[in-house]
Design a protein around this motif. Sequence first.
Motif, PDB file in Angstrom:
ATOM      1  N   ALA A  29       0.638  -1.191   0.003  1.00 39.39           N
ATOM      2  CA  ALA A  29       0.194   0.049   0.053  1.00 39.39           C
ATOM      3  C   ALA A  29       0.869   1.150  -0.061  1.00 39.39           C
ATOM      4  N   THR A  30       2.143   1.266   0.711  1.00 35.17           N
ATOM      5  CA  THR A  30       2.850   2.335   0.767  1.00 35.17           C
ATOM      6  C   THR A  30       3.465   2.597  -0.555  1.00 35.17           C
ATOM      7  N   TRP A  31       3.961   1.561  -1.444  1.00 31.12           N
ATOM      8  CA  TRP A  31       4.582   1.556  -2.805  1.00 31.12           C
ATOM      9  C   TRP A  31       3.473   2.096  -3.671  1.00 31.12           C
ATOM     10  N   ALA A  36       1.735   6.733  -6.709  1.00 29.64           N
ATOM     11  CA  ALA A  36       0.754   7.712  -7.350  1.00 29.64           C
ATOM     12  C   ALA A  36       0.989   9.201  -7.120  1.00 29.64           C
ATOM     13  N   THR A  37       1.620   9.577  -5.987  1.00 29.12           N
ATOM     14  CA  THR A  37       1.994  10.952  -5.508  1.00 29.12           C
ATOM     15  C   THR A  37       2.990  11.367  -5.997  1.00 29.12           C
ATOM     16  N   ALA A  38       4.060  10.475  -6.538  1.00 28.27           N
ATOM     17  CA  ALA A  38       5.389  11.016  -7.034  1.00 28.27           C
ATOM     18  C   ALA A  38       5.079  11.133  -8.644  1.00 28.27           C
ATOM     19  N   LEU A  57       8.941  12.100   0.019  1.00 28.99           N
ATOM     20  CA  LEU A  57       7.725  11.893   0.600  1.00 28.99           C
ATOM     21  C   LEU A  57       7.774  10.909   1.824  1.00 28.99           C
ATOM     22  N   LEU A  58       8.430   9.768   1.601  1.00 30.12           N
ATOM     23  CA  LEU A  58       8.635   8.854   2.464  1.00 30.12           C
ATOM     24  C   LEU A  58       9.787   9.402   3.615  1.00 30.12           C
ATOM     25  N   GLU A  59      10.747  10.049   3.241  1.00 27.07           N
ATOM     26  CA  GLU A  59      11.484  10.602   4.585  1.00 27.07           C
ATOM     27  C   GLU A  59      10.917  11.696   5.354  1.00 27.07           C
ATOM     28  N   THR A  60       9.906  12.396   4.981  1.00 24.45           N
ATOM     29  CA  THR A  60       9.156  13.295   5.489  1.00 24.45           C
ATOM     30  C   THR A  60       8.224  12.747   6.417  1.00 24.45           C
ATOM     31  N   PRO A 102       1.809   9.707   8.576  1.00 28.55           N
ATOM     32  CA  PRO A 102       2.217  10.648   9.325  1.00 28.55           C
ATOM     33  C   PRO A 102       2.964  11.815   8.530  1.00 28.55           C
ATOM     34  N   GLY A 103       2.818  13.149   8.947  1.00 31.07           N
ATOM     35  CA  GLY A 103       3.360  14.132   8.336  1.00 31.07           C
ATOM     36  C   GLY A 103       2.927  15.011   7.320  1.00 31.07           C
ATOM     37  N   GLY A 104       2.900  16.192   7.244  1.00 28.59           N
ATOM     38  CA  GLY A 104       2.623  16.966   6.145  1.00 28.59           C
ATOM     39  C   GLY A 104       1.198  17.830   6.543  1.00 28.59           C
TER      40      GLY A 104
END
Length: 211
Positions: A29-31, A36-38, A57-60, A102-104
Motif C-alpha cells: 500500500a505504501t508503494w 501515485a503521488t510522485a 515523501l517517505l523521509e518526510t 504521518p506528516g505534512g
Amino acid sequence: MRDERVAAPRRYRALRCAVGEYGPLGFHATWAYLAATAVPAPDLRRDTAAQLRALALLETSRAARIEEIAVFAARRRVEKAAGVRVPRSDDPLAPPWRPRWPGGAGPSRLGLVAAVADRRAAFLAVPRPDPSMDPRGRLADLHGRLDACAAAYLGALGQVDDPDAPGDVVADIRRHLTPGFAPLNVALLPWLRFATLLEYAAQAGAGPHPR
C-alpha cells in the motif's frame, strides 16, 4: 538512491528497500501511495526524478513518525508516573500497528485511493475460506460487505458518504478472530489489514486536509 551515478534500476531497488524499512501503510500500500503521488513519467522504475520525489515523501513521513514516537514516549513516562500503566485504547500512536500516513498537512487522497485499489486487487485475488469453515455464510457476507465498502470508496475517489462503514466491517472481522493460531485467522488477518487500511482512508477522506 540519491547517487546520480547509479543506474535508474538500482536506484529503484534502493527505493523499494527503503519502503521495506519504513512502510506506514504496509509495504504494498505504501508503494502504491508513493507511485501515485510522485507522478512518475512513465513509471517509477525509469523516472529518477520521480524516485527522488517518492523518497522525499517517505523521509518526510518517517521524520514525522520519529517525532510522534518521541512525543508518545514522553507522554507515557508522565502517565506511568501517575499510575496509568496502559495507554488509552483510542490513542492513535499506541500499539498495535495501524496504517496511517504521518506528516505534512494530511495524507494525499490520490495516494490513499491508489493504495486501496492495490490492496483491493490483492484481496479479491485470494481464495475465500473453505465453505466448511463458513456453514452459515457469515464470512461470505463479510467478504461482500468489505468489497462493497472498497468499491464505494474507489467509486467516490475517496470521498464517501459513510466513512464509518469500513469501521463496522473491521469490528465484525475482529469478532471472528480467535486467540493464538487458528486456520480461520490465516484467512481473516489479511482481510483485517485491508479493512483497517480502508477504514483509515475513508476517515482521512472525510477530513479537511486530504488532497
